[in-house]
Write a protein that holds these residues in place. Structure first.
Motif, PDB file in Angstrom:
ATOM      1  N   VAL A  38      14.865 106.904 -44.170  1.00  0.00           N
ATOM      2  CA  VAL A  38      16.091 107.004 -43.461  1.00  0.00           C
ATOM      3  C   VAL A  38      16.271 105.947 -42.347  1.00  0.00           C
ATOM      4  CG1 VAL A  38      17.755 108.539 -42.023  1.00  0.00           C
ATOM      5  CG2 VAL A  38      16.290 109.372 -44.315  1.00  0.00           C
ATOM      6  N   GLU A  45       8.139 108.629 -41.706  1.00  0.00           N
ATOM      7  CA  GLU A  45       7.881 107.257 -42.065  1.00  0.00           C
ATOM      8  C   GLU A  45       7.883 107.243 -43.696  1.00  0.00           C
ATOM      9  OE1 GLU A  45       5.500 109.023 -40.560  1.00  0.00           O
ATOM     10  OE2 GLU A  45       3.503 108.752 -41.094  1.00  0.00           O
ATOM     11  N   ARG A  51       4.292 113.511 -28.930  1.00  0.00           N
ATOM     12  CA  ARG A  51       4.570 114.306 -30.089  1.00  0.00           C
ATOM     13  C   ARG A  51       4.899 115.553 -30.381  1.00  0.00           C
ATOM     14  NH1 ARG A  51      -0.051 111.320 -34.176  1.00  0.00           N
ATOM     15  NH2 ARG A  51       0.181 109.256 -33.363  1.00  0.00           N
ATOM     16  N   ARG A  52       4.237 116.413 -29.132  1.00  0.00           N
ATOM     17  CA  ARG A  52       4.753 117.759 -28.932  1.00  0.00           C
ATOM     18  C   ARG A  52       5.919 117.761 -28.239  1.00  0.00           C
ATOM     19  NH1 ARG A  52       0.526 121.646 -28.952  1.00  0.00           N
ATOM     20  NH2 ARG A  52       2.190 122.978 -28.560  1.00  0.00           N
ATOM     21  N   GLY A  53       6.572 116.834 -27.941  1.00  0.00           N
ATOM     22  CA  GLY A  53       7.856 116.861 -27.111  1.00  0.00           C
ATOM     23  C   GLY A  53       7.492 117.370 -25.575  1.00  0.00           C
ATOM     24  N   ARG A 108       0.446 103.489 -36.645  1.00  0.00           N
ATOM     25  CA  ARG A 108       1.051 102.069 -36.753  1.00  0.00           C
ATOM     26  C   ARG A 108       1.851 102.047 -35.503  1.00  0.00           C
ATOM     27  NH1 ARG A 108       1.994  97.192 -39.357  1.00  0.00           N
ATOM     28  NH2 ARG A 108       4.253  96.911 -39.707  1.00  0.00           N
ATOM     29  N   SER A 151       3.664 104.403 -40.063  1.00  0.00           N
ATOM     30  CA  SER A 151       2.965 105.345 -39.558  1.00  0.00           C
ATOM     31  C   SER A 151       2.950 105.751 -38.081  1.00  0.00           C
ATOM     32  CB  SER A 151       1.684 105.545 -40.238  1.00  0.00           C
ATOM     33  OG  SER A 151       0.778 104.420 -39.568  1.00  0.00           O
ATOM     34  N   GLN A 152       2.668 107.139 -37.800  1.00  0.00           N
ATOM     35  CA  GLN A 152       2.515 107.425 -36.360  1.00  0.00           C
ATOM     36  C   GLN A 152       1.262 106.380 -35.809  1.00  0.00           C
ATOM     37  OE1 GLN A 152       4.043 109.678 -34.422  1.00  0.00           O
ATOM     38  NE2 GLN A 152       4.539 111.522 -35.818  1.00  0.00           N
ATOM     39  N   ASP A 207      11.037 104.454 -23.757  1.00  0.00           N
ATOM     40  CA  ASP A 207      12.105 104.983 -24.467  1.00  0.00           C
ATOM     41  C   ASP A 207      11.388 105.705 -26.027  1.00  0.00           C
ATOM     42  OD1 ASP A 207      14.295 105.476 -26.169  1.00  0.00           O
ATOM     43  OD2 ASP A 207      15.561 104.070 -25.304  1.00  0.00           O
ATOM     44  N   ARG A 255      12.775 106.340 -28.658  1.00  0.00           N
ATOM     45  CA  ARG A 255      13.521 105.835 -29.710  1.00  0.00           C
ATOM     46  C   ARG A 255      12.964 104.539 -30.255  1.00  0.00           C
ATOM     47  NH1 ARG A 255      19.569 105.293 -27.689  1.00  0.00           N
ATOM     48  NH2 ARG A 255      18.021 104.150 -25.934  1.00  0.00           N
ATOM     49  N   TYR A 256      12.006 103.938 -29.477  1.00  0.00           N
ATOM     50  CA  TYR A 256      11.349 102.840 -30.046  1.00  0.00           C
ATOM     51  C   TYR A 256      10.300 103.443 -31.192  1.00  0.00           C
ATOM     52  CZ  TYR A 256      12.697  99.392 -26.487  1.00  0.00           C
ATOM     53  OH  TYR A 256      12.916  98.434 -25.914  1.00  0.00           O
ATOM     54  N   PHE A 280      12.122  95.492 -30.668  1.00  0.00           N
ATOM     55  CA  PHE A 280      10.778  95.590 -30.164  1.00  0.00           C
ATOM     56  C   PHE A 280      10.702  94.346 -28.877  1.00  0.00           C
ATOM     57  CE2 PHE A 280       9.876  97.500 -34.190  1.00  0.00           C
ATOM     58  CZ  PHE A 280      10.452  99.031 -33.853  1.00  0.00           C
ATOM     59  N   PHE A 313       8.440  93.268 -38.976  1.00  0.00           N
ATOM     60  CA  PHE A 313       7.885  94.975 -39.013  1.00  0.00           C
ATOM     61  C   PHE A 313       8.427  95.768 -40.178  1.00  0.00           C
ATOM     62  CE2 PHE A 313       7.413  98.770 -37.011  1.00  0.00           C
ATOM     63  CZ  PHE A 313       6.370  98.776 -36.581  1.00  0.00           C
ATOM     64  N   LEU A 363      17.187  98.370 -29.306  1.00  0.00           N
ATOM     65  CA  LEU A 363      15.877  98.790 -29.562  1.00  0.00           C
ATOM     66  C   LEU A 363      15.217  97.699 -30.242  1.00  0.00           C
ATOM     67  CD1 LEU A 363      16.550 102.492 -29.768  1.00  0.00           C
ATOM     68  CD2 LEU A 363      15.419 101.452 -27.712  1.00  0.00           C
ATOM     69  N   ILE A 381       3.540  99.112 -31.474  1.00  0.00           N
ATOM     70  CA  ILE A 381       4.798  99.373 -30.724  1.00  0.00           C
ATOM     71  C   ILE A 381       4.539  99.772 -29.464  1.00  0.00           C
ATOM     72  CG2 ILE A 381       7.057 100.198 -30.901  1.00  0.00           C
ATOM     73  CD1 ILE A 381       6.470  98.102 -33.113  1.00  0.00           C
ATOM     74  N   HIS A 395       8.222  93.201 -27.334  1.00  0.00           N
ATOM     75  CA  HIS A 395       6.790  92.239 -27.377  1.00  0.00           C
ATOM     76  C   HIS A 395       6.786  91.288 -28.613  1.00  0.00           C
ATOM     77  CE1 HIS A 395       6.050  95.868 -29.754  1.00  0.00           C
ATOM     78  NE2 HIS A 395       4.813  95.255 -29.997  1.00  0.00           N
ATOM     79  N   GLN A 411      10.781 106.395 -32.519  1.00  0.00           N
ATOM     80  CA  GLN A 411      11.471 106.982 -33.715  1.00  0.00           C
ATOM     81  C   GLN A 411      11.736 105.728 -34.742  1.00  0.00           C
ATOM     82  OE1 GLN A 411      14.601 109.063 -31.932  1.00  0.00           O
ATOM     83  NE2 GLN A 411      12.937 110.492 -30.935  1.00  0.00           N
ATOM     84  N   ILE A 412      12.367 104.586 -34.198  1.00  0.00           N
ATOM     85  CA  ILE A 412      12.810 103.377 -35.014  1.00  0.00           C
ATOM     86  C   ILE A 412      11.725 102.932 -35.781  1.00  0.00           C
ATOM     87  CG2 ILE A 412      13.297 101.174 -35.104  1.00  0.00           C
ATOM     88  CD1 ILE A 412      15.886 102.203 -34.199  1.00  0.00           C
ATOM     89  N   ALA A 413      10.243 102.829 -34.960  1.00  0.00           N
ATOM     90  CA  ALA A 413       9.408 102.269 -36.116  1.00  0.00           C
ATOM     91  C   ALA A 413       9.210 103.185 -37.210  1.00  0.00           C
ATOM     92  CB  ALA A 413       7.928 102.168 -35.005  1.00  0.00           C
ATOM     93  N   LEU A 414       8.996 104.621 -36.893  1.00  0.00           N
ATOM     94  CA  LEU A 414       8.847 105.518 -37.941  1.00  0.00           C
ATOM     95  C   LEU A 414       9.978 105.233 -39.123  1.00  0.00           C
ATOM     96  CD1 LEU A 414       7.916 108.718 -35.984  1.00  0.00           C
ATOM     97  CD2 LEU A 414       6.554 107.120 -37.196  1.00  0.00           C
ATOM     98  N   SER A 415      11.208 105.199 -38.595  1.00  0.00           N
ATOM     99  CA  SER A 415      12.044 105.095 -39.385  1.00  0.00           C
ATOM    100  C   SER A 415      12.058 103.943 -40.541  1.00  0.00           C
ATOM    101  CB  SER A 415      13.645 105.325 -38.993  1.00  0.00           C
ATOM    102  OG  SER A 415      13.995 103.764 -38.391  1.00  0.00           O
ATOM    103  N   GLU A 451      12.597 117.474 -31.669  1.00  0.00           N
ATOM    104  CA  GLU A 451      11.424 117.932 -30.929  1.00  0.00           C
ATOM    105  C   GLU A 451      11.230 119.372 -31.277  1.00  0.00           C
ATOM    106  OE1 GLU A 451      11.958 117.484 -26.758  1.00  0.00           O
ATOM    107  OE2 GLU A 451      12.230 115.315 -26.935  1.00  0.00           O
ATOM    108  N   PRO A 452       9.823 119.973 -30.997  1.00  0.00           N
ATOM    109  CA  PRO A 452       9.428 121.166 -31.416  1.00  0.00           C
ATOM    110  C   PRO A 452      10.198 122.240 -30.961  1.00  0.00           C
ATOM    111  CG  PRO A 452       7.762 119.957 -30.615  1.00  0.00           C
ATOM    112  CD  PRO A 452       8.750 118.986 -30.256  1.00  0.00           C
TER     113      PRO A 452
END
Lengths: 559, 428, 221
Positions: free
Chosen positions: C82, C78, A381-383, A465, A462-463, A449, A451-452, C92, C103, C90, A470, C94, A454-458, C56-57
């Protein structure tokens, strides 16, 4: 919440090491009130340096540490250089990987029997080839120069370093650079050494330092395979710590510090060596020599690797045979009488130790897994900015000689009333399990990746979850492999169990060291087989769970 | 003491022994335990009240028994005793196996240095000699407690003087004798029909047979005993060693020993560059035929090894020099144990004729008893005399009078000098 | 410059000393599709990451992002609503196809409703009956459509497309392109497409060449 993981882990790792050092430092300068040491003095150091044979013991530690690391490094580099990507290389890799999980003591026990004058190798050759009807009087395995110990350590460490190298080489840029090198007319080996090695060295540097520190200060393997008159310094220190002559406790503390200084100097010298090589290698690289074929080096490297595998396989085989033999005398190649009685006797004797081993390994691995995921998620998360912080957690416990601070930890635990408790045992095991769990998980975690998530968040998750639903499921296989590795590391911890368990909690490894040094090889066989089986079981489970869970998920099945 | 009480106590005793005995021996076993159980209930009156209070307090306690764990048979015996004490007295005994009893000394020391006065991690230690001397000197032991044990009155303090003097140090009730040890030599009579039977003969034999002899490296107690045996036998004035070592005459007094060791060292197994770490390790070398002689402190060791298939059937033993060092090993209670009652109950049980008889059986352990057979009931005495000794065990008559142990301070000094000469790799 | 649609206001984006965008302004009305074109590595993906909230930070970022008048720049990813599509589907790996879709459905839809939504989405993508399939067993075109349906099921208020047609062959590319644009238009979602290929852009919609670090300004409402 995730931001607390680095701080929590730092506390869990740094606190015991730091306090352990203080607890060793004070007695090293004469302060240990219980046995009358109330003033600071240099007397322990005087006594230490007056010890006959100290110079030889120090030399052995330095020599075994350097030789093991150097030989391991050379073998791994030449093998990777000449065989990576070939069919033979692939086959050897498959055989080598499981060896990482074998506890060093189990390996050492097998090797001791293979190499000994009454061991399997001599039995196979006697009397028809050697003429020996009784075992010859060769100083094996505890030879004066420690070659059998170096060999025993290498069988264990070559697979480790090789897998670390393999992981580093796996990166795409490295592979492409290697192909470019080949197309410029460099042979396989020389291209690897000139192009790949400089690129990956930074990634295997720390494992090398850890290897240097470990092999220069290991105690359990030294007790089985190492020279005895004198033994390497670390074994001498352990002997002094447990000597009935209590005044030796001061000398032992001083020697434990000396051991730490030796290890530190070794690492510094190795680092200086790196800089020297870097200085001269530049010119060597620019000269553009394409090198000779290197066929001999390649053959030697492959031979070395196969020898390591053979030693491990035959050592384990011998121990399995011993575990079911009643009578097996020189020069018989196989036991004359077989029995399952040893297993019954061993089961009665080892049952408790086996249960303890599973409990400690299971619990410390679970905690380590939780911390490792927390740390890696925090880093993600801190990149990725805190990967240097990660390295710190991984390598601090691995670079510090165990003997240097475990005595101090024991003193501390006793003061807290914690010695011989599960908390103490789990904590000290955690110091060594966590690094390997992070090491095993960091690569897959970083390669996943992003982006998995990122997709879940979008999608509104939540982080937490995204992590649980995922990322971790996709990473199920590496998570389980890391757990299995952590399990096997815990199962192989001798000194931490000895000190923190205060003798009350014995595990397979403490039982095995006792059996290996004192005789009954049949029970040692039983204990060793158990030591082999438990990690194997862990890795098997780690392989089976994803295979079952993902039986309908092609992308997550192994190729 | 009433009938109901004794019946209630007898039942579990009969149970356990009947389950464990092979069918042929079951009847004997049951009769035997019955006798012992009855014997246990006809003691003299003096301590009876105190002792039953101790037993009552012991019930439910958890006792950690730290002992050298290098021998499978000893471990099996200890496990049996722990189980027996658990079922009979409700004392939960955990055995802690050590590579060296000195580890336990270190632990108690560490506890003392941390200022602990209770809840020590060790409740019973198996020890003798220098470990006892060190613990006694540093007041790490609790006691005196031996006189309070009912079964202590059965100990043969007259015939076996070492039950009260541990390596010349008076035990003063701080440790209870558990078993007797006698230094003997094992050899394979098939390979070596006439072994060297004295230290002097050994010196000549070793030089003629390079690589076929070794001894466990000090601080192992068998290795040290070998050095002490040579020290006593070779010295012109062995009584000197009953007094503490002194810097002034150490060199002179021990000179014959070092002359002997210097003479044999180059001809030892591995040219004296490596030594087995302890007795069982050396026994394995004998089993592997790497050496021709092995040393032990247990006269039944050879019979044991033959029975378990470890040693060839042709292995025999002898007492070097006609009489060899004998000593006693003991059980002690650390000062900071919080379950001293449970510890005493365990020790008292280990001193019972039942436990001692089982311990002396070569099929089980073969460790000679500390009890005075004359003080036992006729039945018990008969049982001790009936023990099958095995093909390679000597009778008490063959063993002769033991040589007394030197003062423990000699052990420390000799070990240090040995390390300097042979353990440090410094070739001279 | 606020109101319905996706609005970027005075957006500045930099990494170290390198400014990628300065005071960038953009407004996309519901149902409209704006294409941003630029060479790879110019920072297009970072712009999208800034909008979805996963920058990224190491990047510095200032300015406001609004959707339908609601400022989202301070919200965690979340809660921004967007949706984004990458050039890889991408899915998932599993989860089954159906679970991938489920999901994305907001948790306030329960039970039968969820299942119906999944069925409808599959039918809409002409992939009915594939709910229990392993995503890895689907063709590239099928996977791409599932991926879009998954995003739409989360009911996004803006849609970001990060070169989503890149890995498809020419025929599929045309099909999927119109599939995406048709649905985004029908649902009235403001859409931002970044690509390096002019062909990807929908006809009749504005194309913006990746602005120099200087201020750019576009309003397509």
């Amino acid at each position: 919440m995730i931001c607390w993981f680095p701080r929590l882990t730092a506390f869990l790792i740094v606190a015991p090491i730091l306090m352990g050092f203080v607890g060793t430092l004070l007695p090293a300068f004469g302060y240990l009130p219980a046995i009358g040491g109330t003033t600071l003095t240099l007397a322990p150091w005087g006594a230490l340096f007056a010890t006959p044979g100290l110079d030889a013991a120090m030399f052995l530690s330095l020599w075994i540490g350097t030789a093991t690391t150097l030989f391991t490094f050379t073998l791994v580099i030449f093998f990777s250089a000449s065989w990576s990507g070939t069919r033979l290389g692939g086959a050897i890799t498959r055989f080598l990987s499981p060896l990482v999980s074998v506890p060093p003591v189990a390996m050492a026990a097998g090797i001791a029997f293979l190499l000994g004058p009454s061991g399997w190798i001599f039995r196979a050759l006697s009397p028809w080839a050697t003429g020996f009807t009784a075992p010859p009087d060769f100083l094996l395995p505890q030879d004066r120069w420690g070659f059998s110990m170096i060999g025993g350590l290498m069988v264990k460490e070559v697979p480790f370093l090789f897998l670390m190298t393999l992981a580093a080489v796996g990166q795409e840029e490295t592979k492409r650079a290697f192909q470019v090198g080949r197309s410029l007319g460099y042979g396989r080996m020389i291209a690897w050494i000139k192009i790949v090695l400089p690129a990956i060295y930074p990634q295997i540097r720390w494992p090398l330092y850890a290897l240097l520190a470990y092999s220069a200060s290991v105690v359990d393997v030294a007790m089985i395979l190492g020279p005895t008159t004198p033994p390497p310094l670390s074994a001498l220190v352990t002997r002094w710590f447990f000597d009935p002559d209590l005044s030796l406790r001061f000398v032992a503390a001083a020697a434990a510090l000396l051991q730490s200084i030796l290890v530190l100097s070794l690492i510094l010298v190795w680092y200086a060596g790196e800089r020297m090589v870097a200085l001269f290698a530049g010119a060597w690289l620019r000269r553009g020599g394409r090198g000779a074929g290197g066929a001999i080096a390649a053959a030697l490297a492959a031979g070395g690797m196969m020898a390591a595998i053979a030693v491990a396989v035959f050592g384990a085989g011998a121990m399995i045979l011993w575990s079911v033999s009643t009578t097996w005398r020189f020069p018989n190649l196989t036991p004359t009488k077989l029995t399952l009685g040893n297993w019954a006797a061993g089961g009665a004797m080892l049952g408790n130790a086996i249960a303890n081993t599973v409990l400690v390994a299971g619990a410390s691995t679970s905690i380590a897994l939780l911390l490792a995921i927390g740390l890696l998620e925090h880093a993600a998360r801190r990149g990725g900015a805190s990967s240097r912080g990660l390295a710190f957690f991984i390598y601090l416990p691995l670079l510090v000689p165990q003997i240097g601070f475990l005595f101090g930890i024991q003193m501390l635990l006793i003061r807290l009333g914690f010695d011989g408790t599960w908390v103490a045992l789990l904590w000290t095991h955690l110091l060594y399990v966590l690094p390997y769990v992070i090491l095993a998980l960091a690569g897959p975690y970083r390669r996943l990746d992003p982006r998995y998530a990122q997709i879940a968040l979008s999608l509104g998750a939540s982080q937490a979850r995204a992590l649980w639903r995922i990322k971790l499921p996709i990473l199920l296989r590496p998570v389980l492999v890391a757990a299995a590795l952590g399990f096997s590391v815990s199962a192989g911890q001798y000194l931490p169990t000895l000190f923190a368990g205060a003798g009350r909690i014995s595990t397979l490894i403490t039982e095995s060291v006792g059996l290996a040094t004192s005789g009954d090889r049949r029970l040692l066989g039983v204990a060793t087989v158990w030591q082999l089986v438990l990690p194997l079981l862990a890795f098997t489970i780690a392989a089976f769970i994803p295979a079952i869970v993902f039986r309908h998920r092609r992308a997550l099945r192994p190729l | 003491m009433n009938i109901r009480n004794s019946i209630r106590t007898m039942t579990p005793i009969a149970d356990t022994s009947c389950i464990r005995c092979p069918p042929s021996a079951r009847l004997v076993g049951c009769v035997l335990t019955l006798g012992i159980a009855l014997l246990g209930f006809c003691p003299t009156a003096g301590w009876a009240a105190d002792w039953s209070a101790t037993e009552a307090r012991a019930n439910g306690q958890t006792v950690y028994w730290d002992m050298w764990g290098g021998d499978a048979q000893v471990n099996a015996y200890a496990a049996w005793a722990a189980a027996a004490v658990r079922t009979r007295y409700g004392v939960d005994v955990h055995i802690v196996k050590l590579a060296d009893a000195a580890e336990a000394v270190a632990q108690v020391l560490a506890e003392k240095s941390a200022g602990r006065i209770q809840d020590g991690k060790i409740d019973v230690i198996w020890l003798n000699g220098e470990n006892f001397a060190a613990m006694k000197r540093n007041t790490l032991l609790w006691g005196p407690f031996v006189a309070a044990l009912p079964n202590a009155s059965l100990v043969d303090t007259q015939g076996k003087a070492t039950t009260e003097v541990d390596f010349t140090v008076p035990t003063e009730g701080y440790e209870a004798p558990w078993g007797m040890a006698q230094f003997v030599v094992m050899y394979d009579s098939k390979l070596l029909p006439s072994p060297p039977r004295s230290i002097l003969a050994l010196a000549a034999w070793v030089q003629q047979h390079p690589g076929r002899f070794t001894y466990p490296a000090p601080p192992d107690f068998i290795g040290l005993t070998f050095l002490k045996q040579a020290l006593l036998v070779l010295s012109a004035a062995p009584e000197r060693f009953q007094r503490p070592v002194d810097e002034s005459d150490f060199a002179v007094a021990t000179a014959p020993l070092w002359r002997f060791l210097d003479a044999i060292n180059p001809y030892l197994w591995r040219s004296g560059r490596a030594f087995p770490v302890n007795g069982p390790a050396q026994r394995q070398l004998l089993a592997d035929a790497e050496i021709d002689l092995a040393l032990t402190f247990n006269p039944a060791d050879a019979s044991n090894g033959i029975a378990s298939g470890l040693l060839p059937e042709t292995v025999r033993i002898f007492v070097p020099d006609g009489h060899s060092i004998g000593n006693t090993h003991f059980l002690a209670i650390p000062y900071d144990s919080s379950v001293k009652e449970g510890a005493q109950v365990l020790i008292n049980f280990l001193l019972s004729p039942e436990a001692q008889l089982r311990k002396q059986d070569p099929k089980i352990w073969g460790d000679p008893t500390v009890l005075d057979l004359a003080k036992l009931s006729p039945d018990d005495r008969a049982r001790f005399e009936r023990i099958y000794r095995g093909v390679a065990t000597l009778t008490p008559a063959d063993i002769g009078t033991p040589l007394p142990e030197p003062h423990p301070s000699w052990v420390v000094a000799i070990e240090r000098e040995w390390q300097r000469r042979y353990g440090s790799g410094v070739r001279r | 410059m606020s109101g319905p649609g996706l609005v970027l206001r005075k957006l500045t984006l930099a990494i170290d000393d390198h400014v990628l965008l300065r005071n960038f302004e953009l407004a996309i009305a519901p149902g409209r599709i704006v294409t941003v074109m630029g060479p790879s590595g110019c920072g297009k993906s970072s712009l999208l990451a800034a909008i979805t909230g996963v920058l990224e930070p190491a990047f510095r970022f200032s300015g406001d992002i609004l959707i339908n008048g609601r400022t989202i720049s301070q919200l965690p990813p979340e809660r921004r609503r967007v949706g984004i599509l990458f050039q890889d589907d991408l899915l998932f790996p599993h989860l089954s196809v159906g679970d991938n879709l489920a999901f994305a459905i907001p948790p306030d839809r329960r039970g039968v409703v969820r299942r119906t939504l999944v069925q409808d989405a599959l039918a809409d993508a002409q992939l009915g009956g594939l709910a229990d399939r392993d995503p890895a067993s689907l063709s590239g075109g099928q996977r791409a459509r599932i991926s879009l349906m998954r995003t739409l099921l989360s009911q996004p208020e803006a849609l970001l497309l990060d070169e989503p047609f890149n890995k498809l062959d020419a025929v599929l590319r045309q099909q999927f392109r119109s599939f995406v644009f048709e649905r985004a238009g029908r649902l009235g979602i403001p859409t931002l497409l970044v690509t390096h290929d002019r062909e990807d852009a929908p006809a009749g919609e504005p194309i913006l060449v990746w602005p120099d670090p200087g201020p750019g300004q576009i309003d397509v409402r």
